[in-house]
Design a protein around this motif. Structure first.
Motif, PDB file in Angstrom:
ATOM      1  N   UNK A 151      11.886  -3.075   3.312  1.00 33.27           N
ATOM      2  CA  UNK A 151      11.657  -4.450   2.619  1.00 33.27           C
ATOM      3  C   UNK A 151      12.506  -4.730   1.481  1.00 33.27           C
ATOM      4  N   UNK A 189       6.451  -7.366   5.602  1.00 30.35           N
ATOM      5  CA  UNK A 189       6.232  -6.564   6.864  1.00 30.35           C
ATOM      6  C   UNK A 189       4.852  -6.701   7.628  1.00 30.35           C
ATOM      7  N   UNK A 195       8.947   1.809   5.033  1.00 29.00           N
ATOM      8  CA  UNK A 195       8.993   0.485   5.311  1.00 29.00           C
ATOM      9  C   UNK A 195       9.078  -0.489   3.968  1.00 29.00           C
ATOM     10  N   UNK A 196       8.508   0.310   3.008  1.00 30.61           N
ATOM     11  CA  UNK A 196       8.589  -0.745   1.719  1.00 30.61           C
ATOM     12  C   UNK A 196       9.985  -0.591   1.105  1.00 30.61           C
ATOM     13  N   UNK A 256       4.466   5.374  11.677  1.00 28.50           N
ATOM     14  CA  UNK A 256       4.251   4.277  12.674  1.00 28.50           C
ATOM     15  C   UNK A 256       5.653   4.492  13.663  1.00 28.50           C
ATOM     16  N   UNK A 299      -2.327   9.484   5.173  1.00 22.18           N
ATOM     17  CA  UNK A 299      -1.142   8.620   5.136  1.00 22.18           C
ATOM     18  C   UNK A 299      -0.739   8.508   6.902  1.00 22.18           C
ATOM     19  N   UNK A 300      -0.049   7.609   7.101  1.00 20.12           N
ATOM     20  CA  UNK A 300       0.271   7.460   8.633  1.00 20.12           C
ATOM     21  C   UNK A 300       1.759   7.073   8.874  1.00 20.12           C
ATOM     22  N   UNK A 338       4.455  12.347   4.086  1.00 23.82           N
ATOM     23  CA  UNK A 338       4.833  12.969   2.978  1.00 23.82           C
ATOM     24  C   UNK A 338       3.233  13.296   2.056  1.00 23.82           C
ATOM     25  N   UNK A 344       7.025   6.076   7.709  1.00 24.86           N
ATOM     26  CA  UNK A 344       5.935   6.084   6.861  1.00 24.86           C
ATOM     27  C   UNK A 344       5.964   4.787   6.258  1.00 24.86           C
ATOM     28  N   UNK A 345       4.912   4.477   5.251  1.00 24.57           N
ATOM     29  CA  UNK A 345       4.997   3.085   4.466  1.00 24.57           C
ATOM     30  C   UNK A 345       5.807   3.097   3.569  1.00 24.57           C
ATOM     31  N   UNK A 346       6.124   4.105   2.799  1.00 21.86           N
ATOM     32  CA  UNK A 346       7.161   4.241   1.731  1.00 21.86           C
ATOM     33  C   UNK A 346       8.489   3.735   2.405  1.00 21.86           C
TER      34      UNK A 346
END
Lengths: 208, 436
Positions: free
Chosen positions: B94, B108, B90-91, B54, B51-52, B34, B86-88
């Motif tokens: 959660x 996480x 995973x958020x 995974x 941004x990463x 993103x 991405x982190x979003x």
């Protein structure tokens, strides 16, 4: 009804608070000069199990610092600095980005080196007007920073831009109303994701 | 017979589906990182690690007391091993987990996988108690008191199934006399008589990650009327935060107002209550849900949108035969509800909400509309083991032009405090209605 209020009151007292006062650790060293302050010798919050859990989660964590001072007219001044940390589980290093007027990116090579890096960390804050002798420093721990970080970055940058404008007019002590609004928005929007907060009070030292 | 509001219902459904399709397409292309929002052009660059994404090789759950809970948590995360997130993403995963009824907190962590570039997603959760008591009491400015209390329990069975049971009091007390201005107030408080019991079964992950089959039967008893219902529903995830729920249910109501159809003109004075009067209806519905809220009890942020269409068909209605007219046996109902919580501070949120229902059998087609906002202060304890809130809500319930001229409106102010602990959730509300 009174019984319900009693139940709520008793239960409310048992609620644990995620805000941590940093009274049990030595306060940071805050030094102020002409137009800037620095914070060093930061208390070892990375030793907190919960904070370390976020920092070593492998996901981005932002530590947002807010320095609050008062100028000689009694007006509150707030300035921000952000430290963005991300741990790489495979290589076991931390990528760190420090914001502020002179942003820098660094790599902490190992978890063992993290404490030392934190101990040596010095953060710089804008302070257009000479502050009074006392200051408070807050740090918010903000997890999950991809989409949200974009917001934080945007507001943070707006804040810096407003401070540039204020600095240009520092002689007549005018603070642009728009800058104040943006500053308030900055504080509100960046802090919105904080899950933990630490606070310290410290005396301001004059810079040599 | 389905009257004119059918068109409105269909249009609402079309709009919902169009929105769903658009959001679904937007969220089904998560492979590209993103883009961060462009930062302002200030010379000092703000902090910004790139941004990463995974590649999740495996998922593990810690902190669960029950093995099945771990499997359900993994299914509800909707994270598919072997894919990049991405982190979003995973958020959101959660938050979905935190909305599960048996989970209080989820956190996480990424650990090393079996090869460089591969990660294990570790979800550390805090489970709620298996036995939970809930209670709510409301007091209105006109003296009306309402409330309910229930005790529920859940148990996991098999690989990913959960059974739950609940027993409660549907009406703690009620007021039979409504005070008028200048008249001495007389209150009669009924002891709690109406009880309700329900039994539920959820089979998680039945048709792929995040899907859920639910069965529920329930009944109220002890009061002058009784209701029994049974339903089966299937939740299908369609995108990261979107779901479709298909539901079929059967409702049986006992006790109703009857009339004498031979009387020449209708007069409510001749209505009489028949405790043996039975009405049975079937309801089939499809519902779209978009949910990104961070907590089901007192959210601090996120969006919740749901809209649905339902067809209700009356299979039997003893009371209807006693009236000189016949009510519609089949009706089409639609509803839409939007809630958005804007976080103003670490503990303060402003929630805007809008909702309404429309039914083809109603003369005015749409009812129960509401537009409002709530200012909510939420205190979250460590690991979300406790969550207390206080809020003030203002809702405009209806408005329009009166046939006598002028405009009218109605609504309510509501002040609520609530507390959720691992084993209990209670709330108390004070309501002041205006122009009701």
């Amino acid at each position: 009804m009174r019984g319900m209020a009693y139940v709520l009151g008793v239960a409310g007292l048992s609620v644990g608070a995620p805000t941590v006062e940093g009274a049990d650790s030595a306060p940071p060293r805050i030094t102020c000069g002409q137009k800037a302050c620095t914070a060093a010798r930061l208390p070892p919050i990375l030793g907190d199990r919960e904070v370390l859990g976020y920092v070593k989660s492998g996901l981005t964590t932002t530590l947002l610092f807010t320095l609050t001072t008062k100028d000689r007219a009694g007006q509150k001044q707030r300035a921000h600095a952000a430290v963005v940390v991300r741990f790489e589980p495979w290589e076991e290093f931390f990528d760190v980005e420090i914001g502020g007027r002179a942003p820098s990116r660094t790599r902490v090579p190992s978890p063992a080196a993290l404490d030392g890096w934190w101990r040596d960390l010095t953060l710089r804050f804008d302070a257009p007007h000479a502050p009074l002798p006392n200051a408070s420093l807050d740090v918010d721990v903000i997890p999950f920073s991809e989409a949200d970080e974009a917001d934080a970055r945007r507001w943070y940058a707006e804040s810096l831009r407003a401070r540039d404008g204020a600095a240009r007019t520092n002689d007549n002590r005018r603070v642009e109303p728009l800058g104040q609004i943006i500053d308030a928005l900055t504080l509100g929007s960046i802090k919105r994701r904080g899950v933990l907060q630490f606070s310290w009070s410290a005396a301001i030292e004059a810079s040599p | 017979m389905i009257r004119g509001s059918m068109t409105r219902c269909v249009l609402l459904a079309a709009a919902l589906l169009a929105g769903l399709a658009a959001r679904g397409r937007a969220e089904e292309t998560p492979t590209a990182p993103r883009e961060a929002a462009p930062a302002a052009t200030a010379s000092p660059a703000p902090p910004s690690l790139p941004a990463r994404r995974y590649r999740i090789e495996s998922i593990a759950v810690t902190g669960a007391r029950r093995a099945t809970a771990s499997r359900v948590v993994i299914a509800e995360s909707r994270v598919v091993t072997g894919r990049e997130y991405g982190e979003a993403d995973l958020r959101d995963a959660v938050r979905r987990i935190k909305r599960l009824p048996f989970v209080l907190e989820a956190r996480p962590t990424l650990r090393r996988g079996t090869a460089p570039g591969l990660y294990e997603l570790v979800l550390e959760i805090e489970e709620a108690s298996s036995f939970v008591g809930t209670g709510s009491v409301s007091l209105a400015s006109d003296g009306a008191v309402g409330g309910e209390a229930a005790l529920s329990a859940d148990r996991f069975v098999g690989s990913s199934s959960r059974v739950s049971a609940s027993f409660g009091l549907a009406g703690l007390s009620s007021v039979t006399y409504r005070a008028l201005s200048g008249v001495t107030q007389e209150l009669t408080v009924h002891p709690p008589t109406v009880k309700e019991a329900s039994l539920g079964f959820q089979q998680y992950d039945i048709l792929g990650s995040g899907s859920r089959l639910s069965l529920e039967i329930g009944s109220t008893f002890g009061g002058p009327t009784g209701t029994a219902h049974s339903s089966v529903s299937l939740l299908l995830p369609t995108a990261r935060n979107h779901s479709i729920v298909l539901k079929a249910g059967l409702w049986r109501f006992k006790g109703g107002q009857e009339y004498d159809a031979t009387l020449p003109r209708f007069d409510p004075a001749f209505l009489r209550f028949n405790a043996d009067s039975v009405r049975v209806k079937s309801v089939t519905s499809a519902r779209w849900i978009y949910n990104t809220t961070d907590d089901p009890f007192a959210p601090l942020e996120g969006t919740f949108i749901t809209g649905g269409l339902g067809i209700s068909h009356t299979l039997r209605d003893d009371a209807d035969r006693t009236y000189p007219w016949r009510a519609d046996r089949t009706t089409l109902d639609s509803d839409l509800s939007v809630l958005r919580a804007f976080r103003l501070g670490r503990r303060l949120t402003l929630e805007a909400h809008l909702g309404g229902t429309c039914a083809s059998s109603e003369d005015d087609h749409c009812r129960d509309s509401g537009l409002g906002a709530a200012l909510r202060y939420v205190h979250v304890g460590r690991r979300n083991r406790s969550r207390a809130f206080a809020e003030i809500d203002a809702t405009l319930g209806g408005w329009g032009h009166s046939t006598l001229g002028g405009t009218y409106y109605s609504g309510a102010w509501r002040a609520t405090v609530g507390l959720r602990l691992p084993f209990a959730a209670v709330s108390f509300s004070f309501i002041r209605r205006f122009n009701d």
